[in-house]
Design an enzyme around this catalytic site. Structure first.
Site, mmCIF file in Angstrom:
data_model
loop_
_atom_site.group_PDB
_atom_site.id
_atom_site.type_symbol
_atom_site.label_atom_id
_atom_site.label_comp_id
_atom_site.label_asym_id
_atom_site.label_seq_id
_atom_site.Cartn_x
_atom_site.Cartn_y
_atom_site.Cartn_z
ATOM 1 C CG ASP A 126 15.041 29.336 -7.732
ATOM 2 O OD1 ASP A 126 14.953 29.189 -8.973
ATOM 3 O OD2 ASP A 126 15.811 28.651 -7.038
ATOM 4 C CD1 TRP A 127 9.578 27.941 -12.346
ATOM 5 C CD2 TRP A 127 11.202 28.406 -13.808
ATOM 6 N NE1 TRP A 127 9.083 27.722 -13.598
ATOM 7 C CE2 TRP A 127 10.053 27.999 -14.527
ATOM 8 C CE3 TRP A 127 12.356 28.755 -14.511
ATOM 9 C CZ2 TRP A 127 10.024 27.918 -15.926
ATOM 10 C CZ3 TRP A 127 12.325 28.672 -15.889
ATOM 11 C CH2 TRP A 127 11.178 28.264 -16.589
#
Length: 743
Positions: free
Chosen positions: A267-268
Site C-alpha cells: 500500500d502507499w
C-alpha cells in the site's frame, strides 16, 4: 517482443510466452529489475519521464490524462533499453466517471450480476483514459461500522464478500485481460485490515489464526480462485507483524497454500512505514523484510530502489527471488496485452457516463436501497393522492455528496439528485417544495429549521434526506460516535412534531445508530451513498415504481457500545435469551449478583441489534413454508439439497433475497450460531409461489479446525431458509461418516 496471453487464469502461460519473459528477465540489469518493482505517483513531469526512460519505474499511479499516459508509455516502449510498458494504476473503487453505489451499498443488492456490471463499466471508462490497473475490490471482512473504510467493503460476512468480490474481479478483468476495456484488479487489503482495533484506520489487528482462516481469508481465496491479477498488502500489522513484511501471509498462505501466481503490491508507502511500526530500524531493513516476505512491488516510497542493490550484494536477498518477483509483474503486463499495444485511443471507447451506464448505475442504486421501516404503509407514496410534498434535508439536492467516498474521477455535474428526480417523476401532478433544513450534515444551527417546518406543515407528506457527507467515511475517516451528526436528530424531532407522515432517506457510508430517531419517523430507506443516479433510484422506490429489495450486508447496532456486533457470533457457554436478561433500570437496589441471569448481554443495551444482517422490507409480503431436505442422514462427501416454498402473499410484484443459513452444532473448534451459505434473488408476481432450492456441498460444511486443517466433520446441523439472518423456518440433518480433510 513478448507475446500476449488473455486468459484470466494466472496459471500456465503458454510456454513461448514464459520463455520470452524468462529471456527478458535474463537481459535485465539488477537496477532494471528493481525498476519493474517500483511504482511512482506522477503526471508526466520531466523527472518521471527520465525515470521511465532509464528503466527505473515499472508502474505509475494517479494520472488519468490520456496524453500524459500515452507519452509515458511511448517513452517506456521506445526510449527505455528493454521497451517494457507501464502498469497504470488508479483507485477505481465504485465507478470511474459513472459512479455506482459505494461497495457496501452494492453489497446490499446481494446481486453478483449488478456488482459485476458495475465493475465492467468502471473498467471500460477507466481504460478509455489509459488506466489498466485498479486497486479494487476491497474485500476486508469488517464488523465495526466506526471504521471509515467499511464504506469500501462488502460487509461483515465472508460468504457474501467472497461471492460479490469474485463478481467484481470478473467485472474488472472480463474473460480476457487483453481485451479492450478490461483492467487488472487488485484484492485488498491482505489481510485482516477490517479487524483493526477500535475501528481506527491503520490500527493494529489481532486475529487468532483459526478466526483468520475461517472469517477473514475466504474472500481473498475466492478472489485468487477468480483469477485476480494482483494483491495489495494491508497497512495494519497482524498479530504483531505488519502485513508488508508478513511472510506467513505472503509466502505461506498466498504462495504456498493457494499457489497464487499474480503479484503483490504494497500500500502507499507501507514498506517505509515498517520502521514507523517499530518492526524495522530503518528503510534498508524495511526493504529487506518486505522483499523477504514476498511483496513484489513498492508503491510510492523508494526503499527497494535505494536498498535492494546493497541487500543483494550482501547476499541477504537472493537475486533469483528478485527474478521471481519481476517475472510475476511481467506476466500481468503480458496478460494485459501491453507488450503488443500500450497506446490508448479514447475514441475507441464508448462515451463516459452514457445512457447505458447511467441505467446500470440506476439499477444498482435501486437494488441497493434497504427499507428498514414502513409504519402504517406510508410508502410507496401515491402521487395521485398527493398535492404537495415537502423534500427537506442537506442531501436532497447535493449532487456531490451522494457520490460517496473515493470517487477521484466522478463529477457532481453528472449526478441526478433526489430533488431533480422527484420533480421530473411527478411533473405538474404534485408540487415538490424543498428546504435544506441544515447547511450540511454536521451543522449545529437551527437557523433553517423554520423554513423546513413551514414546508412540512403545508405538505401532505415529508421526505427527509439526511445522513453523512461523503467526507465522513472512507480511508482515515473513522468515527467514534456513529449517530446522525450535527443537529439532524433535532431537525427530525421538529418535523415529527408537525404530525405529517415522515419518510427518512439516509445517505451514508456506514451503518449509523438510529435508535434515537427510529420511533420518530414513519419510514426509513437506507440508500447508502448511491452514486450518480441515486436520485432517480430513490425516487423509483418512493413512488412505488419498484419495490425495495435490498438487504443489509452488515448488522446495525442499537448503540456504539455494542460494537462489534454481528450475526455469526459464537454461542458462548452462557448465551443470552429474552427470559434471562434484565435492564439496568429494572434492577433492585442491593440485588444479589445472581439475580441478573448470568448470560452474555449488556445491562443497558441487551444483546440484539437494531436491525439484523440480511434484513430488508418490501412493499409486498413474502411467506416461507414447507422446508425440505434431501436426506436427514447424509454421509460426509455427499451433496445435500435443501429447499423451501416462497410465496408472494402481497399485492405487488417484487423481488426477495432468499437466504440459507447453517449451524454446525458441535465442532473441533466452536462454530458460529449461524453462517450464510447461499442466497438467491427471486422475483414473484402477487400470489405466485416458487420452490427455491440450495445445494450444500462439502465446501459449505467445511471449516478450519484447531490444527488449521480444513475439515468436514460428522455431526448435527441446523439449516434455516428465510429473508434475514433471523429466519425461523428450519430443518436439520445428521452428517454421518468420518472427518474428511479438504485441500
Amino acid at each position: 517482443m513478448v507475446e500476449q496471453a488473455g486468459s484470466k487464469n494466472l496459471d500456465n502461460l503458454p510456454v513461448a510466452i514464459e520463455q520470452r519473459i524468462g529471456e527478458l528477465v535474463a537481459r535485465m540489469t539488477l537496477a532494471e529489475k528493481i525498476g519493474q518493482m517500483s511504482q511512482l505517483s506522477g503526471s508526466g513531469g520531466a523527472e518521471l519521464k527520465r525515470a521511465v526512460a532509464e528503466g527505473r519505474v515499472g508502474s505509475i499511479l494517479n494520472d488519468v490524462n490520456t496524453e500524459n499516459i500515452n507519452e509515458l508509455q511511448r517513452i517506456a516502449r521506445e526510449e527505455s533499453r528493454l521497451g517494457i510498458p507501464l502498469l497504470v494504476g488508479r483507485d477505481v473503487i465504485h465507478g470511474f466517471r459513472t459512479i455506482f453505489p459505494i461497495p457496501l451499498g452494492q453489497a446490499a443488492s446481494w446481486n453478483p450480476a449488478v456488482v459485476r456490471e458495475g465493475a465492467r463499466i468502471a473498467a471500460l471508462e477507466a481504460a478509455s483514459t489509459g488506466v489498466n490497473w485498479t486497486f479494487a475490490p476491497m474485500i476486508d471482512v469488517t464488523r465495526d461500522p466506526r471504521w471509515g473504510r467499511i464504506a469500501e467493503s462488502l460487509g461483515e460476512d465472508p460468504w457474501l464478500a467472497s461471492v460479490l468480490g469474485a463478481a467484481m474481479v470478473q467485472g474488472f478483468q472480463g474473460d480476457d485481460l487483453a481485451g479492450k476495456g478490461t483492467i487488472a484488479a487488485c484484492a485488498k487489503h491482505f489481510a485482516g485490515y477490517g479487524a483493526t482495533e477500535g475501528g481506527r484506520d491503520y490500527n493494529t489487528a489481532n486475529i487468532p489464526e483459526n478466526e483468520l482462516r475461517n472469517v477473514y481469508l475466504p474472500p481473498f481465496q475466492a478472489a485468487a480462485d477468480a483469477g485476480v491479477a494482483t494483491f495489495m498488502a494491508s497497512f495494519s500489522d497482524l498479530n504483531g507483524v505488519p502485513a508488508s513484511g508478513n511472510e506467513f501471509l505472503m509466502k505461506q498462505i498466498l504462495r504456498q497454500e493457494w499457489g497464487y501466481k499474480g503479484f503483490v503490491v504494497s500500500d502507499w508507502e507501507s514498506i517505509r512505514q515498517l520502521s514507523v511500526h517499530g518492526f524495522t530500524a530503518n528503510d534498508k531493513e524495511a526493504a529487506y523484510e518486505a522483499a523477504n516476505a514476498g511483496v513484489d512491488m513498492e508503491m510510492v516510497s523508494t526503499t527497494y530502489a535505494d536498498h535492494l542493490p546493497a541487500l543483494v550484494a550482501e547476499g541477504r536477498i537472493d537475486e533469483r527471488e528478485i527474478d521471481r518477483m519481476v517475472t510475476s509483474i511481467l506476466r500481468i503486463k503480458a496478460r494485459l496485452g501491453l507488450f503488443d499495444n500500450s497506446h490508448t485511443e479514447p475514441t475507441d471507447f464508448p462515451a463516459l457516463v452514457n445512457q447505458q451506464h447511467r441505467e446500470a448505475a440506476r439499477q444498482a442504486a435501486r437494488q441497493s436501497v434497504v427499507m428498514l421501516q414502513n409504519r402504517n404503509r406510508v410508502l410507496p407514496l401515491n402521487s395521485g393522492k398527493l398535492n404537495t410534498l415537502a423534500l427537506i434535508g442537506p442531501l436532497a439536492d447535493d449532487p456531490y455528496e451522494q457520490l460517496g467516498t473515493w470517487i477521484f474521477d466522478g463529477q457532481a455535474e453528472d449526478s441526478v439528485t433526489l430533488l431533480q428526480a422527484l420533480r421530473d417523476a411527478v411533473g405538474n401532478k404534485v408540487k415538490v417544495n424543498f428546504a435544506r433544513g441544515l447547511v450540511n450534515t454536521r451543522s449545529k444551527s437551527r437557523a433553517e429549521f423554520a423554513e423546513a417546518i413551514a414546508l412540512a406543515e403545508a405538505a401532505d407528506a415529508v421526505v427527509l434526506a439526511l445522513g453523512e457527507e461523503a467526507i465522513l467515511s472512507g480511508e482515515a475517516h473513522s468515527r467514534a460516535d456513529i449517530r446522525l451528526p450535527g443537529y439532524q436528530q433535532q431537525l427530525i424531532e421538529a418535523l415529527a412534531a408537525t404530525g405529517k407522515p415522515l419518510i427518512l432517506v439516509v445517505m451514508a457510508g456506514r451503518p449509523l445508530t438510529l435508535t434515537d430517531i427510529v420511533d420518530k419517523v414513519d419510514a426509513i430507506l437506507y440508500s447508502w451513498h448511491p452514486g450518480t443516479m441515486g436520485g432517480p433510484a430513490i425516487a423509483d422506490i418512493l413512488l412505488g415504481k419498484h419495490s425495495p429489495s435490498g438487504k443489509l450486508p452488515v448488522t446495525f447496532p442499537n448503540t456504539v457500545g455494542q460494537i462489534p456486533i454481528y450475526y455469526s457470533h459464537k454461542n458462548t457457554g452462557k448465551p443470552p435469551s429474552d427470559d434471562t436478561i434484565a435492564h439496568i433500570d429494572d434492577i433492585d437496589a442491593k440485588a444479589p449478583q445472581t439475580s441478573l441471569g448470568m448470560t452474555s448481554f449488556y445491562l443497558d443495551a441487551g444483546y440484539k441489534p437494531l436491525f439484523p444482517f440480511g434484513f430488508g422490507l418490501s412493499y409486498t409480503e413474502f411467506a416461507y413454508s414447507d422446508i425440505r431436505i434431501s436426506s436427514e442422514r447424509p454421509h460426509v462427501g455427499s451433496d445435500i439439497q435443501v429447499s423451501a416454498l416462497l410465496t408472494n402473499t402481497g399485492k405487488m410484484e417484487a423481488e426477495e433475497i432468499v437466504q440459507l443459513y447453517l449451524r454446525d452444532l458441535v465442532g473441533n473448534v466452536t462454530r458460529p450460531v449461524r453462517e450464510l451459505k447461499g442466497f438467491q434473488r427471486v422475483r414473484l408476481q402477487p400470489g405466485e409461489a416458487r420452490r427455491v432450492g440450495f445445494t450444500l456441498t462439502s465446501e459449505e460444511l467445511a471449516f478450519y479446525n484447531r490444527k488449521m486443517q480444513k475439515v468436514v466433520e460428522p455431526g448435527q446441523f441446523h439449516v434455516w431458509i428465510g429473508g434475514s439472518s433471523e429466519a425461523e423456518l428450519a430443518t436439520q440433518f445428521e452428517l454421518l461418516g468420518e472427518t474428511v480433510l479438504l485441500p
